[in-house]
Design a protein around this motif. Sequence first.
Motif, short mmCIF file in Angstrom:
data_model
loop_
_atom_site.label_atom_id
_atom_site.label_comp_id
_atom_site.label_asym_id
_atom_site.label_seq_id
_atom_site.Cartn_x
_atom_site.Cartn_y
_atom_site.Cartn_z
N ASN A 123 14.62 2.52 -21.27
CA ASN A 123 13.99 1.41 -21.99
C ASN A 123 14.91 0.21 -22.21
O ASN A 123 14.49 -0.80 -22.75
N LEU A 124 16.16 0.34 -21.78
CA LEU A 124 17.05 -0.83 -21.76
C LEU A 124 16.93 -1.60 -20.45
O LEU A 124 17.45 -2.71 -20.33
N TYR A 125 16.22 -1.04 -19.47
CA TYR A 125 16.08 -1.63 -18.15
C TYR A 125 14.63 -2.05 -17.85
O TYR A 125 14.41 -2.95 -17.04
N THR A 126 13.67 -1.38 -18.47
CA THR A 126 12.27 -1.68 -18.22
C THR A 126 11.45 -1.26 -19.43
O THR A 126 11.89 -0.43 -20.24
N LEU A 127 10.26 -1.82 -19.55
CA LEU A 127 9.40 -1.51 -20.70
C LEU A 127 8.76 -0.12 -20.55
O LEU A 127 8.49 0.33 -19.43
N PRO A 128 8.47 0.55 -21.66
CA PRO A 128 7.65 1.77 -21.60
C PRO A 128 6.27 1.44 -21.03
O PRO A 128 5.79 0.30 -21.15
N ILE A 129 5.64 2.41 -20.43
CA ILE A 129 4.36 2.15 -19.76
C ILE A 129 3.32 1.59 -20.73
O ILE A 129 2.50 0.74 -20.36
N PHE A 145 20.89 -3.74 -17.45
CA PHE A 145 21.62 -4.12 -16.24
C PHE A 145 22.94 -4.82 -16.58
O PHE A 145 23.96 -4.59 -15.93
N LYS A 146 22.91 -5.67 -17.60
CA LYS A 146 24.15 -6.36 -18.00
C LYS A 146 25.17 -5.36 -18.53
O LYS A 146 26.36 -5.45 -18.22
N MET A 147 24.72 -4.42 -19.35
CA MET A 147 25.64 -3.40 -19.86
C MET A 147 26.26 -2.61 -18.70
O MET A 147 27.45 -2.31 -18.71
N ASP A 149 26.53 -3.68 -15.51
CA ASP A 149 27.40 -4.59 -14.76
C ASP A 149 28.77 -4.72 -15.43
O ASP A 149 29.81 -4.67 -14.76
N ASP A 150 28.76 -4.90 -16.75
CA ASP A 150 30.02 -5.04 -17.47
C ASP A 150 30.88 -3.78 -17.31
O ASP A 150 32.08 -3.86 -17.02
N LEU A 151 30.25 -2.63 -17.51
CA LEU A 151 31.00 -1.38 -17.37
C LEU A 151 31.52 -1.21 -15.96
O LEU A 151 32.68 -0.77 -15.75
N LEU A 152 30.71 -1.56 -14.97
CA LEU A 152 31.15 -1.44 -13.58
C LEU A 152 32.34 -2.35 -13.31
O LEU A 152 33.29 -1.95 -12.61
N ASN A 153 32.34 -3.55 -13.85
CA ASN A 153 33.48 -4.45 -13.68
C ASN A 153 34.75 -3.86 -14.29
O ASN A 153 35.83 -3.93 -13.71
N TRP A 154 34.62 -3.26 -15.48
CA TRP A 154 35.78 -2.65 -16.13
C TRP A 154 36.27 -1.43 -15.36
O TRP A 154 37.48 -1.20 -15.26
N CYS A 155 35.34 -0.66 -14.80
CA CYS A 155 35.71 0.49 -13.98
C CYS A 155 36.43 0.04 -12.71
O CYS A 155 37.45 0.61 -12.31
N THR A 156 35.89 -0.99 -12.09
CA THR A 156 36.50 -1.51 -10.86
C THR A 156 37.92 -1.97 -11.11
O THR A 156 38.84 -1.68 -10.31
N ALA A 157 38.14 -2.66 -12.22
CA ALA A 157 39.48 -3.13 -12.56
C ALA A 157 40.46 -1.97 -12.74
O ALA A 157 41.67 -2.12 -12.51
N ASN A 158 39.94 -0.81 -13.14
CA ASN A 158 40.78 0.36 -13.37
C ASN A 158 40.71 1.39 -12.25
O ASN A 158 41.30 2.46 -12.35
#
Length: 589
Positions: A123-129, A145-147, A149-158
């Motif tokens: 439900n952070l990515y799409t609405l309930p039916i 998606f932003k959450m 993306d942010d986590l992926l960027n931090w993972c990539t840096a590490n």
Amino acid sequence: MIKNNLILIGRSLFVLFMFVTTTSSSQGFLHRDGQKIVDGQGNNVLLRGLGIGGLMVQEGYMLKTADFAGPQYQIRQKITDLIGEKNTTEFYNAYKENGLTKRDVDSLAAWGFNSIRLPMHYNLYTLPIELEPVKGENTWLEEGFKMTDDLLNWCTANKIYLILDLHAAPGGQGMDANISDYDTSKPSLWQSTANQDKMVAFWKKIAERYKDNAWIGGYDIINEPNWNFSGTNQNGCDETKNEPLRALQMRITKAIREVDTNHLVIIEGNCWGNNYKGMFPLWDENMALSFHKYWSNNDTATIQDIMNLRKEHNVPIWLGESGENSNVWFQEVLKLVESNNIGWAFWPMKKIENIAGVTSVKEPKGYDKLLKYWKDGKNKPSVEEAKSILMQLAENYKIENVIIKHDVIDAMFRQVNSVKTKSFKKHSVPGKVFATEYDLGPINEAYSDTDYQNLWVSTTKRTEWNSGNQMRNDGVDIQKCKDKVSNGYNVSFIEDGEWLQYTINADKSKTYDVSIRYSNESTNGKVYLVDENGKQLSKSTALPASGGNSKWTTLSLGTVALKAGENKIRIYFEKGKFNLNYIEFNHPK
């Protein structure tokens, strides 16, 4: 001239694109190679990961609300009823913002983790039916998606792999409602074609967005399904076919492969991920099987079934979730799986008073008022007071405000490969050595204790390893201490034959007067000091009754000779039933 400049610009952009693409995926995508998970160069990868826990999907036990609000929708409703929708939104925004930051990921990398498992709520990515403006269509929400993306960027840096785990599927995927935020008043995932359609669309959208990023370690497409399709067990543990579960995961895999042929697809069986009956043959060449292991013996027999599936179907296996036990159990299970080339992800990273985790969130002052009101409906706090307490809770989720559990981290990494002990804290004499600051190390090396892990799944008997549930995650029992001088804690529930070891540094060889600070109700206690080889250093001393467990007194143990430099000293509890605050070393008078 303009044409030449455009050519140069185009070449520059192409070089820049190739540089970014190469540097972001130079290690290659994780993928199946027979029974192994390997990187792009074919190197075996042993995932050592942590599940983020309640960031996107709250569970009642993490917030101490399990008695009256287990699933997230119930927790949120309790908060909303108390402080209103606007304040609730403000709280959740702060909670999610503070719950995971780059500093968290930097810390995990520094501690030794090479992967993170993100438990996602759909439900952070799409609405309930039921909230979709147009029935059958999907409204996409940027927050999730932003959450990610942010986590992926931090993972990539590490250089950490991020494994995406759908923890709360549309409608909810199991009767264990807390795990998936399942609302029993609405159609579940298995009772609604619309929910299944949304789940398929969700994974295709995820795959479209991340198909080219090699730091995405894999798609764990459904967490812990536990549903009765045709058997008698409500959690699907006696299912023999699991046809709806297999069909949905096949459908999701097909949707992913329409846009993403790069990433590993991870599937789970029924019965909290472990019942794979009816799930074969596999339907994709780049897959892995996840299993979960909690509260069971740490012998080969407990993982033999999943290892048999690995061999029979030539597919990698991954311990996608484990934890919630003592440091002894952690060390044992990690030795077991790593020796069998099985990667792992522990659970969870943060929760209130998280004794068994790598971090622990401090309970804010006044939070007990909210819990009591929510439970019995009496003494309602004001909106202002309740909001202040909840916002402090959100603040406490910042990595700079949590308690880092160095004993847990040490058990998960160093102790898996070494039985050597090391000091929990630097202790120099003369001075006090607080009892709870015994050495880091395995049981029977740094300490000895009678009860040290919970094996109820194997034994049907639940055991508290730290009966005081404070400070450390070993077998040693620790309580909060109210003595006039303390570090806030004392060793308690001491039993006959247990002992604790301390690394003590002395400037030069010398004899010291030694005393202990203790409390007890009876005269059963008796102690003496030994070195790490078992040589007795002090006489056996009986402990007279102090007048009660909250009445502290000091007693001399005589003199002890210490050598210059490092000394490993053990206090041996010949007789128990007392509490210990500290040991004190002083120059003889």
